[in-house]
Design a protein around this motif. Structure first.
Motif, PDB file in Angstrom:
ATOM      1  N   THR A 135       0.832  -1.196   0.000  1.00 36.50           N
ATOM      2  CA  THR A 135       0.000   0.000   0.000  1.00 36.50           C
ATOM      3  C   THR A 135       0.870   1.250   0.000  1.00 36.50           C
ATOM      4  OG1 THR A 135      -0.166   0.128   2.410  1.00 36.50           O
ATOM      5  CG2 THR A 135      -1.845  -1.194   1.258  1.00 36.50           C
ATOM      6  N   GLU A 136       0.235   2.372  -0.327  1.00 32.83           N
ATOM      7  CA  GLU A 136       0.939   3.654  -0.393  1.00 32.83           C
ATOM      8  C   GLU A 136       1.485   4.087   0.962  1.00 32.83           C
ATOM      9  OE1 GLU A 136      -1.364   6.815  -2.139  1.00 32.83           O
ATOM     10  OE2 GLU A 136      -2.298   5.426  -3.539  1.00 32.83           O
ATOM     11  N   ASN A 137       0.725   3.822   2.002  1.00 34.78           N
ATOM     12  CA  ASN A 137       1.029   4.360   3.323  1.00 34.78           C
ATOM     13  C   ASN A 137       1.599   3.295   4.252  1.00 34.78           C
ATOM     14  OD1 ASN A 137       1.153   6.523   5.011  1.00 34.78           O
ATOM     15  ND2 ASN A 137      -1.027   6.623   5.431  1.00 34.78           N
ATOM     16  N   ASP A 195      -5.961  12.144  14.947  1.00 33.02           N
ATOM     17  CA  ASP A 195      -6.495  12.256  13.580  1.00 33.02           C
ATOM     18  C   ASP A 195      -5.494  11.730  12.553  1.00 33.02           C
ATOM     19  OD1 ASP A 195      -8.840  13.351  14.545  1.00 33.02           O
ATOM     20  OD2 ASP A 195      -8.205  15.430  14.216  1.00 33.02           O
ATOM     21  N   LYS A 237      -5.930   8.127  11.047  1.00 31.66           N
ATOM     22  CA  LYS A 237      -7.012   7.784  10.106  1.00 31.66           C
ATOM     23  C   LYS A 237      -6.511   7.256   8.766  1.00 31.66           C
ATOM     24  CE  LYS A 237     -11.421   8.401   8.426  1.00 31.66           C
ATOM     25  NZ  LYS A 237     -11.481   7.246   7.570  1.00 31.66           N
ATOM     26  N   PRO A 238      -5.571   7.925   8.086  1.00 25.95           N
ATOM     27  CA  PRO A 238      -5.098   7.378   6.808  1.00 25.95           C
ATOM     28  C   PRO A 238      -4.461   5.992   6.950  1.00 25.95           C
ATOM     29  CG  PRO A 238      -4.286   9.623   7.113  1.00 25.95           C
ATOM     30  CD  PRO A 238      -4.956   9.218   8.382  1.00 25.95           C
ATOM     31  N   HIS A 239      -3.797   5.765   8.063  1.00 21.82           N
ATOM     32  CA  HIS A 239      -3.195   4.450   8.308  1.00 21.82           C
ATOM     33  C   HIS A 239      -4.281   3.395   8.485  1.00 21.82           C
ATOM     34  CE1 HIS A 239       0.951   5.877   8.692  1.00 21.82           C
ATOM     35  NE2 HIS A 239       0.426   6.924   9.285  1.00 21.82           N
ATOM     36  N   ASP A 278      -7.256   3.524   7.264  1.00 24.72           N
ATOM     37  CA  ASP A 278      -7.875   3.311   5.944  1.00 24.72           C
ATOM     38  C   ASP A 278      -7.065   2.317   5.118  1.00 24.72           C
ATOM     39  OD1 ASP A 278      -9.882   5.097   6.609  1.00 24.72           O
ATOM     40  OD2 ASP A 278      -9.000   6.778   5.496  1.00 24.72           O
ATOM     41  N   GLU A 279      -5.740   2.439   5.142  1.00 25.35           N
ATOM     42  CA  GLU A 279      -4.877   1.507   4.410  1.00 25.35           C
ATOM     43  C   GLU A 279      -4.947   0.102   5.011  1.00 25.35           C
ATOM     44  OE1 GLU A 279      -3.168   1.895   1.572  1.00 25.35           O
ATOM     45  OE2 GLU A 279      -3.929   3.935   1.412  1.00 25.35           O
ATOM     46  N   ARG A 293      -8.175  -1.416   3.842  1.00 29.96           N
ATOM     47  CA  ARG A 293      -8.090  -1.849   2.438  1.00 29.96           C
ATOM     48  C   ARG A 293      -7.341  -3.175   2.318  1.00 29.96           C
ATOM     49  NH1 ARG A 293      -8.761   3.490   1.240  1.00 29.96           N
ATOM     50  NH2 ARG A 293      -6.709   4.391   1.418  1.00 29.96           N
TER      51      ARG A 293
END
Length: 144
Positions: A30-32, A99, A102-104, A106-107, A110
């Motif tokens: 993944t990207e992150n 906050d 959150k992106p982590h 989300d990855e 996925r």
């Protein structure tokens, strides 16, 4: 039911191990992907139980409390987790996501969905629900 005593536990253990390996391989693409598997598991544990204490997270992750303390230090330094003093016990700290987590998450979600799809390949929706229902009931039975 005539299930040999060693097959169910071994099979569940092997599936769990294989899913963790598949998750790690998928997440690394993944990207992150800046977290280790243990760090990702810690974020998930905190997300599911905002405000839990470090020793409670250690129990969930099945690792020693000192290891969790170092793990949380890293996640705090990365700005993903914060410790807040427990109002009832001044010696204890509760864990909360920031906050920036959150992106982590989300990855992680996925990657998990990809692994779940792989693990449930060949099962129709009714069968997949039955598996999840059976595992949920087993969890309840053993959580007493």
């Amino acid at each position: 039911m005539n299930i040999p005593s060693n097959n169910l536990g071994a099979l569940l253990g092997n599936v769990t191990r294989m899913m963790r390996r598949a998750f790690q391989a998928t997440y690394q693409q993944t990207e992150n992907c800046s977290l280790t598997l243990t760090q990702a598991r810690a974020l998930i544990g905190i997300a599911r139980h905002q405000g839990l204490k470090q020793f409670e997270l250690a129990e969930i992750l099945e690792i020693k409390p000192i290891t969790v303390a170092r793990l949380i230090d890293v996640l705090c330094d990365a700005g993903l987790v914060e410790r807040r003093q427990d109002a009832k016990d001044k010696r204890a700290f509760k864990l909360f996501l920031t906050d920036a987590a959150k992106p982590h998450l989300d990855e992680i979600d996925r990657a998990a969905l990809i692994v779940y799809a792989q693990a449930l390949k060949g099962f129709d929706e009714t069968q997949a629900k039955a598996i999840l229902c059976a595992l949920t009931q087993m969890h309840k039975n053993l959580s007493l």
